[in-house]
Design a protein around this motif. Structure first.
Motif, short mmCIF file in Angstrom:
data_model
loop_
_atom_site.label_atom_id
_atom_site.label_comp_id
_atom_site.label_asym_id
_atom_site.label_seq_id
_atom_site.Cartn_x
_atom_site.Cartn_y
_atom_site.Cartn_z
N HIS A 165 0.80 -1.22 0.00
CA HIS A 165 0.00 0.00 0.00
C HIS A 165 0.84 1.27 0.00
CE1 HIS A 165 -3.90 -2.05 0.33
NE2 HIS A 165 -3.14 -3.00 0.85
N CYS A 181 -7.59 0.18 -5.09
CA CYS A 181 -7.54 -0.01 -3.64
C CYS A 181 -8.71 0.72 -2.98
CB CYS A 181 -6.22 0.49 -3.07
SG CYS A 181 -6.17 0.34 -1.26
N HIS A 184 -6.97 3.52 -0.76
CA HIS A 184 -6.08 4.55 -1.30
C HIS A 184 -6.22 4.79 -2.79
CE1 HIS A 184 -3.91 2.15 1.91
NE2 HIS A 184 -4.19 3.27 2.51
N CYS A 187 -2.64 3.43 -4.82
CA CYS A 187 -1.41 2.95 -4.17
C CYS A 187 -0.82 1.83 -5.03
CB CYS A 187 -1.71 2.45 -2.74
SG CYS A 187 -2.73 0.97 -2.71
ZN LIG Z 1 -3.92 0.77 -0.74
#
Ligand SMILES: [Zn+2]
Length: 305
Positions: A165, A181, A184, A187
């Motif tokens: 991540h 993700c 995020h 990421c």
């Molecule tokens: Zn992530």
């Protein structure tokens, strides 16, 4: 039947889609193996427990169990939630006390760690990291995760590393994909996991030809991550496994791109001259995780005695 031979270990490689269990003592001595679909924690762990009980009848008592599991999880024996799966998008598994379920049935040392830390230890014990003090095991498959072995110990730190991540440079002109993700977006895992590849290109990575432009992009993201790990932990080697990571046409691209991005800054022959032996695929193939669980069990028995 009391086991008077060399110790026999129970191994669990707990994945998001399947659990692989084995009984044995190493790559040349796997006495029994089974796989179960990952359903609910109770149902899945019941299968695991039944399998070990059956094998104890067949082969003798287990000396220890190693459990290398998908995360996030709590691997800290001093914590009140040790042995639990931490909040996860995987339905039904948040706060599952998976080690507790084993403890209720087996009064032997039980080691619990991330799947990737387990795989790292397996590679250290029998694979491509033998004799090393500091290295990384990265898996690039459906998801991305990394285990780290640092100065002779698996790295946990605050909880455990989440190398999948980390944030990378993402050129939205070259790659206008927002990432997958849930936490995020773009990421490393969001951009470069098997799920991301399939969503970006509309087909599974294994179906994309080796000359597809997907692979230069993929190699760039993986290489960026490896540069960050190499600069942060100074690993003596980086091992890349997983369904994507093991693709033979990808590794040379990753090696070259990593060396280019480091651009001579890390003044070691390992990188400047021998990148082919610095970034490698696992010595244990796709068995690093299961064998890593055996290595975890072995380590826990040694530490308990
Ligand atoms: Zn992530």
């Amino acid at each position: 039947m009391k086991n008077t031979q060399a110790p026999l270990y129970g191994a669990i490689e707990g994945g998001g889609t399947k659990f692989i269990c084995a009984v044995g003592s190493g790559p040349n001595n796997i006495r029994a193996e089974a796989r179960f679909e990952t359903t609910t924690p109770k149902e899945t762990m019941d299968h695991v427990i039944d399998f070990f009980k059956q094998q104890e009848e067949n082969l003798g008592e287990l000396s220890a169990i190693g459990f290398a599991c998908f995360g996030p999880l709590d691997p800290n024996p001093a914590s009140s939630t040790y042995g639990y799966i931490l909040p996860t998008p995987k339905s039904g598994w948040t706060n599952a006390n998976v080690v507790g379920m084993l403890r209720n049935e087996f009064d032997i040392p039980i080691a619990f760690d991330t799947d990737v830390n387990g795989a790292a230890l397996g590679e250290w014990r029998w694979g491509k990291a033998q004799g090393l003090q500091t290295f990384i095991y990265l898996t690039v498959g459906t998801g991305i995760g990394g285990g780290a072995y640092v100065e002779g110990n698996l790295l946990h730190g605050l909880i455990h590393p989440e190398m999948g991540h980390i944030l990378l440079r993402h050129d939205m002109e070259k790659d206008p994909f927002e990432g997958v993700c849930p936490f995020h977006g773009d990421c490393f895992e969001g951009l470069a996991s098997g799920v991301a590849i399939e969503k970006r290109w509309g087909m599974r990575g294994t179906l994309l030809t080796s000359d597809h432009m997907a692979w230069d992009l993929e190699a760039d993201y993986i290489a960026q991550a490896l540069v960050n790990y190499a600069l942060t932990l100074s690993p003596q080697r980086i091992i890349i496994g997983g369904g994507v990571g093991n693709l033979s046409h990808l590794l040379p691209k990753v090696q070259k791109r990593t060396r280019d991005l480091i651009n001579g800054y890390i003044q070691s022959p390992a990188i400047l001259e021998n990148i082919e032996t610095y970034i490698v695929n696992p010595g244990l193939g796709n068995r690093s995780g299961m064998l890593g669980a055996i290595a975890l069990a072995e380590q826990s028995l040694q530490r308990a005695s």
